[in-house]
Design a protein around this motif. Structure first.
Motif, PDB file in Angstrom:
ATOM      1  N   THR A  56       0.820  -1.228  -0.015  1.00  0.00           N
ATOM      2  CA  THR A  56       0.123   0.011   0.004  1.00  0.00           C
ATOM      3  C   THR A  56       0.897   1.171  -0.092  1.00  0.00           C
ATOM      4  N   ALA A  57       2.083   1.237   0.271  1.00  0.00           N
ATOM      5  CA  ALA A  57       3.187   2.199   0.300  1.00  0.00           C
ATOM      6  C   ALA A  57       3.172   3.251  -0.821  1.00  0.00           C
ATOM      7  N   ASP A  58       2.882   2.767  -1.967  1.00  0.00           N
ATOM      8  CA  ASP A  58       2.820   3.474  -3.368  1.00  0.00           C
ATOM      9  C   ASP A  58       1.574   3.406  -3.844  1.00  0.00           C
ATOM     10  N   ALA A  59       0.338   2.916  -3.210  1.00  0.00           N
ATOM     11  CA  ALA A  59      -0.787   2.619  -4.056  1.00  0.00           C
ATOM     12  C   ALA A  59      -1.545   4.021  -4.008  1.00  0.00           C
ATOM     13  N   ASN A  60      -1.980   4.701  -5.064  1.00  0.00           N
ATOM     14  CA  ASN A  60      -2.939   5.921  -5.152  1.00  0.00           C
ATOM     15  C   ASN A  60      -4.156   5.551  -4.991  1.00  0.00           C
ATOM     16  N   THR A  61      -4.693   5.208  -3.632  1.00  0.00           N
ATOM     17  CA  THR A  61      -6.028   4.746  -3.527  1.00  0.00           C
ATOM     18  C   THR A  61      -6.747   5.518  -2.363  1.00  0.00           C
ATOM     19  N   GLY A  62      -6.198   6.840  -2.163  1.00  0.00           N
ATOM     20  CA  GLY A  62      -6.955   7.753  -1.303  1.00  0.00           C
ATOM     21  C   GLY A  62      -6.540   7.321   0.248  1.00  0.00           C
ATOM     22  N   ARG A  63      -7.189   7.945   1.233  1.00  0.00           N
ATOM     23  CA  ARG A  63      -6.871   7.755   2.518  1.00  0.00           C
ATOM     24  C   ARG A  63      -7.176   6.303   3.100  1.00  0.00           C
ATOM     25  N   ARG A  64      -6.240   5.566   3.985  1.00  0.00           N
ATOM     26  CA  ARG A  64      -6.664   4.293   4.339  1.00  0.00           C
ATOM     27  C   ARG A  64      -7.070   4.560   5.773  1.00  0.00           C
ATOM     28  N   HIS A  65      -8.223   3.822   6.116  1.00  0.00           N
ATOM     29  CA  HIS A  65      -8.931   4.139   7.414  1.00  0.00           C
ATOM     30  C   HIS A  65      -8.360   3.133   8.507  1.00  0.00           C
ATOM     31  N   ALA A  66      -8.407   1.859   8.365  1.00  0.00           N
ATOM     32  CA  ALA A  66      -8.172   0.947   9.543  1.00  0.00           C
ATOM     33  C   ALA A  66      -7.791  -0.524   8.790  1.00  0.00           C
ATOM     34  N   ASP A  67      -7.101  -0.153   7.703  1.00  0.00           N
ATOM     35  CA  ASP A  67      -6.884  -1.536   7.078  1.00  0.00           C
ATOM     36  C   ASP A  67      -5.934  -2.552   7.875  1.00  0.00           C
ATOM     37  N   LYS A  68      -6.459  -3.573   7.858  1.00  0.00           N
ATOM     38  CA  LYS A  68      -5.601  -4.720   8.417  1.00  0.00           C
ATOM     39  C   LYS A  68      -5.508  -6.095   7.716  1.00  0.00           C
ATOM     40  N   LEU A  69      -4.433  -6.651   7.853  1.00  0.00           N
ATOM     41  CA  LEU A  69      -3.938  -7.962   7.135  1.00  0.00           C
ATOM     42  C   LEU A  69      -3.823  -8.822   8.363  1.00  0.00           C
ATOM     43  N   ILE A  70      -4.365 -10.207   8.154  1.00  0.00           N
ATOM     44  CA  ILE A  70      -4.152 -10.974   9.232  1.00  0.00           C
ATOM     45  C   ILE A  70      -4.043 -12.436   8.667  1.00  0.00           C
ATOM     46  N   GLN A  71      -3.098 -13.122   9.328  1.00  0.00           N
ATOM     47  CA  GLN A  71      -2.846 -14.494   8.754  1.00  0.00           C
ATOM     48  C   GLN A  71      -3.486 -15.502   9.577  1.00  0.00           C
ATOM     49  N   VAL A  72      -4.298 -16.460   8.831  1.00  0.00           N
ATOM     50  CA  VAL A  72      -4.941 -17.332   9.605  1.00  0.00           C
ATOM     51  C   VAL A  72      -4.776 -18.934   8.973  1.00  0.00           C
ATOM     52  N   TYR A  73      -5.332 -19.729   9.668  1.00  0.00           N
ATOM     53  CA  TYR A  73      -5.090 -21.166   9.033  1.00  0.00           C
ATOM     54  C   TYR A  73      -6.607 -21.582   8.774  1.00  0.00           C
ATOM     55  N   ALA A  74      -6.829 -22.280   7.669  1.00  0.00           N
ATOM     56  CA  ALA A  74      -8.014 -22.631   7.379  1.00  0.00           C
ATOM     57  C   ALA A  74      -8.424 -24.109   8.007  1.00  0.00           C
ATOM     58  N   ARG A  75      -9.653 -24.699   8.197  1.00  0.00           N
ATOM     59  CA  ARG A  75      -9.905 -25.696   8.917  1.00  0.00           C
ATOM     60  C   ARG A  75      -9.117 -26.913   8.205  1.00  0.00           C
ATOM     61  N   ASP A  76      -8.982 -26.842   6.889  1.00  0.00           N
ATOM     62  CA  ASP A  76      -8.335 -27.790   5.912  1.00  0.00           C
ATOM     63  C   ASP A  76      -6.606 -27.679   6.016  1.00  0.00           C
ATOM     64  N   GLY A  77      -6.280 -26.930   6.858  1.00  0.00           N
ATOM     65  CA  GLY A  77      -4.909 -26.836   7.132  1.00  0.00           C
ATOM     66  C   GLY A  77      -4.169 -25.940   6.376  1.00  0.00           C
ATOM     67  N   SER A  78      -4.781 -25.277   5.093  1.00  0.00           N
ATOM     68  CA  SER A  78      -4.136 -24.150   4.397  1.00  0.00           C
ATOM     69  C   SER A  78      -4.041 -23.004   4.983  1.00  0.00           C
ATOM     70  N   GLU A  79      -2.885 -22.061   4.325  1.00  0.00           N
ATOM     71  CA  GLU A  79      -2.785 -20.613   5.071  1.00  0.00           C
ATOM     72  C   GLU A  79      -3.514 -19.887   4.270  1.00  0.00           C
ATOM     73  N   THR A  80      -4.159 -18.869   4.794  1.00  0.00           N
ATOM     74  CA  THR A  80      -5.136 -18.003   4.497  1.00  0.00           C
ATOM     75  C   THR A  80      -4.632 -16.458   4.752  1.00  0.00           C
ATOM     76  N   TRP A  81      -4.644 -15.627   3.907  1.00  0.00           N
ATOM     77  CA  TRP A  81      -4.556 -14.146   4.609  1.00  0.00           C
ATOM     78  C   TRP A  81      -5.888 -13.426   4.334  1.00  0.00           C
ATOM     79  N   VAL A  82      -6.275 -12.705   5.506  1.00  0.00           N
ATOM     80  CA  VAL A  82      -7.744 -12.071   5.713  1.00  0.00           C
ATOM     81  C   VAL A  82      -7.290 -10.629   5.760  1.00  0.00           C
ATOM     82  N   LEU A  83      -7.875  -9.998   4.593  1.00  0.00           N
ATOM     83  CA  LEU A  83      -7.542  -8.513   4.488  1.00  0.00           C
ATOM     84  C   LEU A  83      -8.823  -7.867   4.832  1.00  0.00           C
ATOM     85  N   ILE A  84      -8.636  -6.933   5.824  1.00  0.00           N
ATOM     86  CA  ILE A  84      -9.912  -6.256   6.270  1.00  0.00           C
ATOM     87  C   ILE A  84     -10.014  -4.710   6.033  1.00  0.00           C
TER      88      ILE A  84
END
Length: 323
Positions: A56-84
Motif C-alpha cells: 500500500t506504500a505506493d498505492a494511489n488509493t486515497g486515505r486508508r482508515h483501518a486496513d488490517k491484514l491477518i494470517q489465519v489457517y483454514a480448517r483444512d490446514g491451508s494458510e489464508t490471509w484475511v484483508l480487512i
C-alpha cells in the motif's frame, strides 16, 4: 491467540486497529460468522502489518482508515490471509470497491497466497453498500466480490448487541453511537452506559482496560463534559469494586496542559495550541493535506482552540475548515 499486546495506538492508527488485533476472532464471529466457522482458531492468528504496508506504500488509493491484514489457517490446514478494510470516514468513498480490488490483487500477486477481503462500513449512509468491483470492455470482463458488513444494520438488533456475550459487540455499539450522536451531553450518557456494560460483563482486568481505551477513543467528549464522565467512571468503579481504569491520570494531564496554555504567552501558546490540534486532526482524519497545514500556520490561538472544540462533531476536514 498470537496477536501481541500494544500500548495506545499512534495518531496514525485508530481504535479499530487495536480492536481488530486483540479481538479478531470475536470480530469475525460477530460480523462474519460463516468465515469464522472456516478458520482453525486453535492455531492462532498473526497480524501482517509489514506485508500490508509494502503493497500500500505506493498505492494511489486515497486515505486508508483501518486496513488490517491477518494470517489465519483454514480448517483444512491451508494458510489464508484475511484483508480487512474498515471504512470509518464521515462520508462514503466513491473508490472504495476499487481500493478493495487493488489491495486484493497486489497481495495475491506479491505473496501468492489466498486473500479474503472483508469490508466493514461504519458510515451512516443507508445506500452506501459496496460489495463488488467490476468492469467490462470488448469481451474482457472482471468481477470481484467481497463480503461486507454495514454496522448501522445492527441498530435494529440493538438488544442483541446488549445481550451478546461477544466482546466485540461493545466495539460495534461504541462505533455506531460515535457516528450517530452529535450532542455532547447525550454522548456522555451513552459513553457511561457502555462503560457500565463493560464492568457488568465479567471481563478480565486486561480486557476492561483495553476496551475502555477503545470506547474512550471512539466516543470523544467536549472538554467541558470530561470531568462529569470521569466522576461517573469513578463512582462505577467504587460500586463494582474494580479500580481498573485510571481515567483521572489522563484528565489531569490534559488539565495541566490546558493550564499551561492559559499561562503561556504569545508565540509559545500559539505553537502549543497548533501542535495539540494537529495531533487531534491526525487521530480523527489521518494524514493532513497541505491546505490544512497552511490554515493551521495562519490561524491565531482563538481560532485554533475553536477548531479543537468543533473537531468532535466535524464529519470531514472540509466541514471543519471550509464551512
Amino acid at each position: 491467540m498470537t496477536a501481541q499486546d500494544t500500548d495506545r495506538p499512534t495518531d496514525h492508527d485508530s481504535p479499530w486497529k487495536e480492536a481488530l488485533e486483540h479481538y479478531f476472532q470475536e470480530f469475525t464471529q460477530l460480523l462474519f460468522p460463516a468465515i469464522h466457522g472456516e478458520v482453525d482458531w486453535s492455531r492462532g492468528y498473526n497480524p501482517m502489518d509489514k506485508e500490508l504496508q509494502q503493497i500500500t506504500a505506493d498505492a494511489n488509493t486515497g486515505r486508508r482508515h483501518a486496513d488490517k491484514l491477518i494470517q489465519v489457517y483454514a480448517r483444512d490446514g491451508s494458510e489464508t490471509w484475511v484483508l480487512i478494510h474498515v471504512e470509518v470516514q464521515g462520508e462514503p468513498e466513491e473508490g472504495f470497491a476499487q481500493r478493495m480490488y487493488t489491495y486484493q490483487y497486489r497481495l495475491r500477486d506479491r505473496y501468492e497466497v489466498d486473500v479474503v477481503s472483508l469490508a466493514v462500513l461504519a458510515d451512516t449512509r443507508e445506500s452506501f453498500r459496496p460489495s463488488a468491483f467490476q468492469y467490462a470492455r470488448w469481451g474482457c470482463k472482471l468481477s470481484f466480490t467481497f463480503p461486507m458488513a454495514k454496522l448501522i444494520d445492527w441498530e435494529a438488533r440493538w438488544a442483541d448487541l446488549e445481550a451478546s456475550d461477544n466482546i466485540f459487540a461493545l466495539v460495534v455499539m461504541a462505533q455506531i453511537k460515535a457516528k450517530r450522536i452529535k450532542d455532547g451531553a447525550t454522548r456522555k450518557d451513552v459513553k457511561i452506559a457502555l462503560v457500565r456494560l463493560l464492568y457488568e460483563r465479567g471481563y478480565s482486568r486486561e480486557q476492561i482496560v483495553q476496551l475502555f481505551r477503545i470506547i474512550d477513543w471512539m466516543i470523544q467528549l467536549p472538554r467541558a463534559l470530561e470531568a462529569g464522565f470521569v466522576q461517573a467512571v469513578y463512582a462505577l468503579q467504587e460500586e463494582k469494586k474494580m479500580p481498573y481504569v485510571n481515567t483521572i491520570e489522563r484528565v489531569e494531564r490534559e488539565k495541566a496542559l490546558q493550564q499551561g496554555l492559559e499561562q503561556g504567552l504569545g508565540q509559545g501558546r500559539q505553537l502549543e495550541a497548533r501542535r495539540i490540534l494537529q495531533r487531534q486532526l491526525r487521530k480523527r482524519f489521518g494524514d493532513l493535506p497541505d491546505w490544512v497545514s497552511e490554515q493551521l500556520e495562519a490561524a491565531d490561538v482563538d481560532q485554533l482552540e475553536a477548531w479543537s472544540d468543533e473537531i468532535l462533531f466535524a464529519e470531514s476536514l472540509d466541514t471543519l475548515f471550509r464551512h
